[in-house]
Design an enzyme around this catalytic site. Structure first.
Site, mmCIF file in Angstrom:
data_model
loop_
_atom_site.group_PDB
_atom_site.id
_atom_site.type_symbol
_atom_site.label_atom_id
_atom_site.label_comp_id
_atom_site.label_asym_id
_atom_site.label_seq_id
_atom_site.Cartn_x
_atom_site.Cartn_y
_atom_site.Cartn_z
ATOM 1 C CG ASP A 19 28.947 -22.877 41.084
ATOM 2 O OD1 ASP A 19 27.699 -22.822 40.146
ATOM 3 O OD2 ASP A 19 28.400 -21.882 42.836
ATOM 4 N N GLY A 50 28.592 -18.213 30.170
ATOM 5 C CA GLY A 50 29.803 -18.705 31.704
ATOM 6 C C GLY A 50 30.483 -16.923 32.385
ATOM 7 N NE ARG A 51 25.905 -15.664 37.812
ATOM 8 C CZ ARG A 51 25.197 -15.086 37.601
ATOM 9 N NH1 ARG A 51 25.622 -13.544 37.421
ATOM 10 N NH2 ARG A 51 24.279 -15.739 37.504
ATOM 11 C CG ASP A 108 29.224 -21.360 33.754
ATOM 12 O OD1 ASP A 108 28.359 -21.391 32.157
ATOM 13 O OD2 ASP A 108 28.698 -20.381 34.638
#
Length: 404
Positions: A122, A196-197, A152
């Site tokens: 992103d 995976g934030r 992610d």
């Protein structure tokens, strides 16, 4: 068809698709527009700003098929935000006072680029959107087409990002070995921290892949290497919440029965609480050029280990991170099919002058299309009502509670 000159770059963190996507773009242009010149900017937007590029030579074109067998990026990565002037200046990527978007546009013009392919998540593609908007506003004739990569799987509105399936498979293989550490000492607590934030998809998918992996395993009855001792006992995501005392009581029973506990933890689980706790204590929290907390300085897995170790009566607690192992893998067959379909569309769109990011658009009935840049956003969340996740959690024996 007018003559084009194509540039490509990969940016952000690694994912198991970058090498294959680069190879796929080279192969596709060589097949349908063989006279097209191609260059690659080294180290992502850093190379674009500094004019550091490599030519895709006839020899590279002939060997491009080999790139499908490799992980990493054959043209290098970096994390650069073109709208963050101070960071670009600090890193020596632009002169003092310069606008990075203008520097990038002028470099593309100097290199006679008519098509730019960005391969990233992103941040990469929202940066590409900023660049595309700047180019359009300032009269530059350039088509920008992005390919969505991130382990992610959190880019909206794209159903499946490149590399995520492979990362889950390799994360499961990683833990299959790590889980055997339970035999090294009694009452062992193993924390498997997964990337995976803000999205727990990868942690959930890695757990599912691991459960599928051990279903076919055969064990020797009566020994300390059985299905119960290889099981996952808890999964914690940014999208879920839990009561520490209640969860510890459940896991304590499992520890007393099996002598080991294995937990899968997303690196973004409880992140806000951990950051608030650190800042309240006066500790500084480091952030990157995009304003994201640098997760490798937070160590969410260690926090979980500290919370649970004493409550479970663990004699040994260990944290293992599969992230760098999983994200550096070569693409698996599922990802290769996805890469090929997205690459084909990316090249078609580029030659047609259509800018955007290729992907299956969940807001357009899952159609594979070139999605408009202004609709691309990060921070997508995992739907914990997904049937396969519910099934996995039932197998584990853990209740699902949504985060507030």
């Amino acid at each position: 068809m007018s003559q084009h000159k194509v540039a490509m770059l990969t940016a952000g963190g690694l994912a198991p698709c970058l090498s294959s996507a680069v190879g796929g773009l080279i192969e596709r242009y060589s097949d349908i527009a063989p006279d097209t010149q191609i260059i690659a900017y080294r180290s992502g937007y850093a190379g674009l700003l500094t004019g550091d590029s490599m030519a895709i030579t006839p020899n590279i074109r002939q060997q491009a098929h080999l790139l499908h067998k490799f992980g990493g990026s054959p043209i290098g990565n970096s994390r650069v935000k073109l709208t963050n002037r101070k960071d670009c200046e600090r890193r020596g990527l632009v002169p003092p006072g310069a606008d990075p978007l203008q520097v990038a546009a002028e470099q593309l013009t100097k290199d006679n680029i008519t098509i730019l392919h960005t391969i990233g998540g992103d941040d990469t593609n929202t940066t590409a959107a900023d660049l595309a908007a700047y180019l359009k506003t300032n009269g530059y004739d350039l088509t920008v087409v992005g390919l969505p990569k991130t382990v992610d799987n959190d880019v909206k509105p794209i159903r499946q990002t490149l590399g995520a399936w492979t990362a889950a498979e390799y994360g499961a293989a990683f833990f299959d070995n790590i889980s055997n550490e339970q035999s090294a000492a009694p009452r062992t607590l193993i924390i498997h921290e997964v990337m995976g934030r803000s999205c727990g998809w990868l942690t959930a998918a890695t757990a599912r892949a691991y459960l599928d992996r051990i279903k076919s395993a055969e064990f020797v009855d009566g020994m300390l290497m059985n299905r119960a001792m290889k099981m996952i006992d808890g999964v914690y995501l940014p999208e879920t919440a839990f009561d520490l005392e209640k969860e510890a009581a459940r896991l304590r029973q499992v520890m007393d029965r099996n002598g080991t506990i294995s937990l899968f933890v997303s690196e973004g689980a409880c992140l806000d609480a951990i950051v608030a706790e650190r800042e309240a204590s006066g500790a500084s929290v480091t952030r990157d050029a995009f304003g994201h907390v640098k997760l490798d300085t937070i160590n969410v897995g260690d926090w979980f280990a500290k919370q649970f170790a004493a409550l479970l009566g663990a004699e040994r607690a260990m944290v293992q991170k599969s992230g760098y192992y999983a994200r550096s893998a070569p693409a698996n067959n599922d990802d290769l099919r996805l890469i090929h379909s997205m690459v084909d569309l990316a090249v078609e769109s580029a030659l047609d002058g259509v800018s955007g990011v290729t992907g299956h658009d969940v807001e357009r009935s899952g159609q594979l299309r070139t999605i408009e840049f202004d609709r691309i956003k990060g921070g997508g969340s995992f739907d914990i009502e997904t049937p396969w996740f519910i099934s996995a959690m039932e197998e584990i024996g853990q209740e699902i509670s949504p985060a507030d």
